[in-house]
Write an enzyme that holds these catalytic residues in place. Structure first.
Site, short mmCIF file in Angstrom:
data_model
loop_
_atom_site.label_atom_id
_atom_site.label_comp_id
_atom_site.label_asym_id
_atom_site.label_seq_id
_atom_site.Cartn_x
_atom_site.Cartn_y
_atom_site.Cartn_z
N ARG A 1 0.89 -1.35 0.02
CA ARG A 1 -0.03 0.22 0.19
C ARG A 1 1.06 1.39 0.05
O ARG A 1 0.44 2.34 -1.19
CB ARG A 1 -0.98 0.14 1.51
CG ARG A 1 -2.30 -1.52 1.67
CD ARG A 1 -2.03 -1.02 2.84
NE ARG A 1 -1.77 -1.46 3.34
CZ ARG A 1 -2.01 -1.25 5.29
NH1 ARG A 1 -2.89 -0.15 5.90
NH2 ARG A 1 -0.89 -1.02 6.03
N GLU B 1 7.14 7.44 11.55
CA GLU B 1 7.36 9.01 12.41
C GLU B 1 8.19 9.85 12.00
O GLU B 1 9.60 9.12 12.09
CB GLU B 1 7.57 7.80 13.73
CG GLU B 1 6.83 8.97 15.42
CD GLU B 1 6.88 7.94 16.09
OE1 GLU B 1 7.98 8.24 16.55
OE2 GLU B 1 6.02 8.15 16.73
N GLN C 1 8.33 26.38 15.33
CA GLN C 1 8.55 26.71 14.03
C GLN C 1 8.93 25.69 13.50
O GLN C 1 10.20 25.25 13.42
CB GLN C 1 9.02 27.79 13.74
CG GLN C 1 8.82 28.94 11.96
CD GLN C 1 9.19 29.72 12.18
OE1 GLN C 1 9.05 31.01 13.27
NE2 GLN C 1 10.20 30.43 11.11
N ASN D 1 9.96 25.53 8.70
CA ASN D 1 10.13 25.81 7.38
C ASN D 1 10.39 24.82 6.47
O ASN D 1 10.66 24.09 6.31
CB ASN D 1 10.90 27.10 8.02
CG ASN D 1 11.10 28.07 8.67
OD1 ASN D 1 10.16 28.41 9.01
ND2 ASN D 1 11.76 27.54 9.50
N ARG E 1 21.73 27.57 0.10
CA ARG E 1 20.91 29.05 1.13
C ARG E 1 21.63 28.13 1.80
O ARG E 1 22.01 27.39 2.59
CB ARG E 1 19.34 28.18 0.93
CG ARG E 1 18.33 28.86 -0.06
CD ARG E 1 16.92 27.92 0.18
NE ARG E 1 16.02 27.91 -0.91
CZ ARG E 1 15.73 28.46 -1.18
NH1 ARG E 1 15.35 30.72 -0.28
NH2 ARG E 1 14.85 28.76 -2.51
N HIS F 1 23.98 30.19 6.88
CA HIS F 1 22.97 30.49 7.85
C HIS F 1 23.21 30.26 9.57
O HIS F 1 23.36 29.05 9.41
CB HIS F 1 21.91 30.79 7.29
CG HIS F 1 22.00 31.02 6.10
ND1 HIS F 1 20.61 31.32 4.96
CD2 HIS F 1 22.45 32.03 5.00
CE1 HIS F 1 20.78 32.09 3.94
NE2 HIS F 1 22.02 32.25 3.57
N LYS G 1 18.08 23.12 14.17
CA LYS G 1 17.70 22.82 12.79
C LYS G 1 17.81 21.38 13.11
O LYS G 1 18.33 21.07 13.29
CB LYS G 1 17.81 23.16 11.48
CG LYS G 1 17.99 25.26 12.41
CD LYS G 1 18.97 25.23 10.48
CE LYS G 1 18.97 26.99 10.86
NZ LYS G 1 19.06 27.91 9.34
N HIS H 1 24.43 26.25 8.83
CA HIS H 1 24.20 25.55 8.33
C HIS H 1 23.48 25.92 7.06
O HIS H 1 23.44 27.06 6.02
CB HIS H 1 22.49 25.11 8.61
CG HIS H 1 21.92 24.30 8.11
ND1 HIS H 1 20.26 24.36 7.60
CD2 HIS H 1 21.75 23.09 7.96
CE1 HIS H 1 19.95 23.58 6.54
NE2 HIS H 1 20.81 22.65 7.27
N TYR I 1 12.38 21.89 7.38
CA TYR I 1 13.30 21.77 8.79
C TYR I 1 12.48 22.62 10.43
O TYR I 1 11.78 23.62 9.61
CB TYR I 1 14.51 22.94 8.45
CG TYR I 1 14.33 23.84 8.24
CD1 TYR I 1 14.78 25.44 8.96
CD2 TYR I 1 14.62 24.48 6.75
CE1 TYR I 1 14.74 26.49 8.53
CE2 TYR I 1 14.04 25.70 6.26
CZ TYR I 1 14.56 26.82 7.13
OH TYR I 1 14.78 28.16 6.93
N GLU J 1 20.29 37.34 12.07
CA GLU J 1 20.68 36.39 10.89
C GLU J 1 22.31 37.00 11.12
O GLU J 1 22.90 38.02 10.84
CB GLU J 1 19.57 36.54 9.80
CG GLU J 1 20.05 35.48 8.78
CD GLU J 1 19.04 35.50 7.83
OE1 GLU J 1 18.93 34.81 6.67
OE2 GLU J 1 19.15 37.26 7.58
N LYS K 1 22.31 38.35 -0.84
CA LYS K 1 23.21 37.79 0.36
C LYS K 1 24.05 37.10 0.64
O LYS K 1 25.01 37.72 1.35
CB LYS K 1 21.91 38.59 0.95
CG LYS K 1 22.07 37.64 2.34
CD LYS K 1 20.93 37.69 3.05
CE LYS K 1 20.72 36.49 3.45
NZ LYS K 1 19.82 36.21 4.48
N ASP K 2 23.31 35.66 0.54
CA ASP K 2 24.99 35.39 0.26
C ASP K 2 26.13 34.86 0.13
O ASP K 2 27.42 34.67 0.00
CB ASP K 2 23.95 33.40 -0.18
CG ASP K 2 22.79 33.00 0.70
OD1 ASP K 2 22.55 34.07 1.79
OD2 ASP K 2 22.17 32.37 1.47
#
Length: 191
Positions: free
Chosen positions: A23, A28, A46, A48, A58, A61, A71, A118, A131, A142, A168-169
């Site tokens: 199926r 989990e 939170q 994201n 990305r 950070h 994270k 990260h 994450y 940041e 920015k990065d």
């Protein structure tokens, strides 16, 4: 869930127990009790999600106190290289990193603790990356480190000319520049 240790003890790979049959499958993806017992006592606040095409990077950070973040990352579509860099001054693994391919197929997750930079780069044509974080986003707190920092010696699994980053990065400092915030290895950022 199965905890896989890495070369940096605080960074761990989490492999779920997948139950499958004709199926489909069930697993989990997160259990707070098991996570706090096996990894670290924290509370995620939170979730994201980002979607990127091949070559989009990305990072690297992080957030500085009092908005440091842990994270817990995973990929639900496609595949990506997830990287955690130790930026804790005084750490025996300072400047070292853990890089793990996360994919919809392997269902692995990577835990990135506070005190680490990260980044994630999409390896498949497209990837959806999810994450959890244990502190809210704060623009003022940041920070980042250049993904091109030669001192980090990160293999991004593709040539620099194929990597796509934000403006920015692209302008983030190297660790040695003196412009990157460094955490203190002797301090507990979970208190």
């Amino acid at each position: 869930m199965h905890i896989i240790e890495t070369a940096i003890p605080e960074v761990v790979i989490i492999e779920p127990r997948v139950i499958g049959d004709e199926r489909g499958y069930f697993f989990e993806s997160f259990n707070n009790n098991k996570f706090c017992e096996s990894v670290v006592e924290t509370k995620f606040v939170q979730d994201n999600e980002s979607k990127s095409r091949r070559g989009v990077l990305r990072g690297l950070h992080y957030q500085i106190p009092p908005f440091c973040q842990s994270k817990l990352a995973r990929v639900v579509q496609g595949s990506a290289l997830d990287v955690a860099v130790d930026i804790r001054k005084g750490s025996p693994t300072f400047g070292q990193h853990v890089a793990v391919v996360l994919s919809a197929e392997n269902k692995r997750q990577l835990f990135i603790p506070r005190g680490f930079a990260h980044a994630v780069i999409t390896l498949s044509d497209e990837a959806i990356f999810q994450y959890k974080v244990d502190n809210f986003y704060s623009f003022e707190h940041e920070r980042g480190v250049s993904f091109q920092d030669d001192a980090l010696n990160i293999d991004w699994h593709m040539p620099y000319e194929e990597i796509i980053v934000s403006e920015k990065d692209a302008g983030l400092p190297t660790i040695a520049s003196g412009n990157a915030y460094l955490f203190d290895y002797s301090k507990d950022y979970y208190q």
